[in-house]
Design a protein around this motif. Structure first.
Motif, mmCIF file in Angstrom:
data_model
loop_
_atom_site.group_PDB
_atom_site.id
_atom_site.type_symbol
_atom_site.label_atom_id
_atom_site.label_comp_id
_atom_site.label_asym_id
_atom_site.label_seq_id
_atom_site.Cartn_x
_atom_site.Cartn_y
_atom_site.Cartn_z
ATOM 1 N N GLY A 55 35.208 10.644 48.303
ATOM 2 C CA GLY A 55 34.811 9.507 49.132
ATOM 3 C C GLY A 55 34.195 9.887 50.466
ATOM 4 O O GLY A 55 34.065 9.043 51.352
ATOM 5 N N LEU A 56 33.806 11.156 50.627
ATOM 6 C CA LEU A 56 33.211 11.604 51.886
ATOM 7 C C LEU A 56 31.699 11.375 51.912
ATOM 8 O O LEU A 56 31.083 11.384 52.975
ATOM 9 N N ALA A 57 31.127 11.204 50.744
ATOM 10 C CA ALA A 57 29.683 10.969 50.621
ATOM 11 C C ALA A 57 29.446 10.060 49.416
ATOM 12 O O ALA A 57 30.312 9.924 48.545
ATOM 13 N N THR A 58 28.288 9.437 49.412
ATOM 14 C CA THR A 58 27.870 8.644 48.253
ATOM 15 C C THR A 58 26.610 9.290 47.682
ATOM 16 O O THR A 58 25.943 10.077 48.353
ATOM 17 N N CYS A 59 26.316 8.917 46.458
ATOM 18 C CA CYS A 59 25.141 9.458 45.792
ATOM 19 C C CYS A 59 24.416 8.311 45.103
ATOM 20 O O CYS A 59 25.039 7.525 44.379
ATOM 21 N N LYS A 60 23.129 8.220 45.338
ATOM 22 C CA LYS A 60 22.329 7.244 44.605
ATOM 23 C C LYS A 60 21.197 8.010 43.923
ATOM 24 O O LYS A 60 20.683 8.997 44.444
ATOM 25 N N GLU A 61 20.868 7.555 42.742
ATOM 26 C CA GLU A 61 19.800 8.202 41.989
ATOM 27 C C GLU A 61 18.515 7.430 42.196
ATOM 28 O O GLU A 61 18.506 6.204 42.238
ATOM 29 N N GLU A 62 17.438 8.197 42.325
ATOM 30 C CA GLU A 62 16.136 7.602 42.582
ATOM 31 C C GLU A 62 15.093 8.349 41.761
ATOM 32 O O GLU A 62 15.128 9.575 41.679
ATOM 33 N N LYS A 63 14.191 7.602 41.162
ATOM 34 C CA LYS A 63 13.107 8.227 40.399
ATOM 35 C C LYS A 63 12.186 8.959 41.369
ATOM 36 O O LYS A 63 11.762 8.399 42.371
ATOM 37 N N SER A 64 11.896 10.199 41.046
ATOM 38 C CA SER A 64 10.979 10.991 41.856
ATOM 39 C C SER A 64 9.552 10.534 41.579
ATOM 40 O O SER A 64 9.176 10.312 40.432
ATOM 41 N N LYS A 65 8.768 10.414 42.643
ATOM 42 C CA LYS A 65 7.380 9.978 42.491
ATOM 43 C C LYS A 65 6.488 11.128 42.048
ATOM 44 O O LYS A 65 5.484 10.919 41.393
ATOM 45 N N LYS A 66 6.856 12.349 42.397
ATOM 46 C CA LYS A 66 6.021 13.507 42.094
ATOM 47 C C LYS A 66 6.240 14.032 40.684
ATOM 48 O O LYS A 66 5.297 14.383 39.995
ATOM 49 N N ILE A 67 7.490 14.120 40.286
ATOM 50 C CA ILE A 67 7.804 14.646 38.953
ATOM 51 C C ILE A 67 8.606 13.619 38.178
ATOM 52 O O ILE A 67 9.247 12.762 38.753
ATOM 53 N N ASN A 68 8.536 13.707 36.889
ATOM 54 C CA ASN A 68 9.232 12.740 36.049
ATOM 55 C C ASN A 68 10.705 13.138 35.942
ATOM 56 O O ASN A 68 11.145 13.654 34.922
#
Length: 182
Positions: A55-68
């Motif tokens: 619970g010290l950090a969160t993580c969100k996933e995001e599609k990279s614009k440069k690579i698939n």
């Protein structure tokens, strides 16, 4: 109880600057704290996972614009900030010194003095190169971060490196005089 690894605090500290991917944290370490505090790249990702699990950090996933590919972007939580703040207030652990040049010089009576002179000259050249990079780094930091609340702290740590390098450079010159005096 002695804390084994402070990688967690390095990671949390970097996340106070901005939300970052693991790769970006590694790059930031290489261009900043690595001058006085290195971290193993292999520790960063497991540490990030542990920070998220605790619970010290969160993580969100995001599609990279440069690579698939999807990239993971980490953010520090309020609990992470509290944990970092608590650690920052504690007395630092004593620094452990491991200096191979000094170890070799300690046993230097077992080899020809020219070999010892070579080692010191080599180190002297390394320090001179470090000093040049410190000058450039100082200019970059001031130019790129002149309005940052972190600027004075970054310059303080850089000044320690500069002063330490100057002292070691003086030591090299004095050591060479001693070694060459026979």
């Amino acid at each position: 109880m002695k804390e084994r690894s402070r990688t967690k605090y390095t990671v949390l500290g970097m996340l106070t600057l901005e939300d970052l991917t693991g790769y970006e944290i590694i790059k930031m370490i290489q261009s900043s704290t690595n001058y006085f505090w290195s971290e193993s790249e292999g520790q960063i990702y497991p540490t990030l996972a542990q920070c998220v699990a605790n619970g010290l950090a969160t993580c969100k996933e995001e599609k990279s614009k440069k690579i698939n590919r999807t990239k993971k972007i980490y953010s520090i939580t309020s609990l992470g900030k509290k944990e970092l703040s608590s650690w920052l207030k504690k007395e630092p652990q004593p620094a452990s010194v491991r200096n191979e040049l000094l170890l070799k010089l300690f046993f230097g009576g077992n080899i020809d003095k020219r070999d010892n002179i070579h080692h010191v000259v080599h180190r002297q050249k390394e320090i001179e190169a470090e000093m040049e990079s410190y000058k450039k780094l100082r200019e970059e930091i001031i130019s790129e971060h002149k309005n940052s609340p972190h600027l004075k702290y970054w310059l303080i740590t850089l000044d320690c490196g500069i002063k330490s390098s100057n002292a070691e450079l003086t030591w090299c010159k004095e050591t060479l005089k001693i070694l060459e005096s026979d």
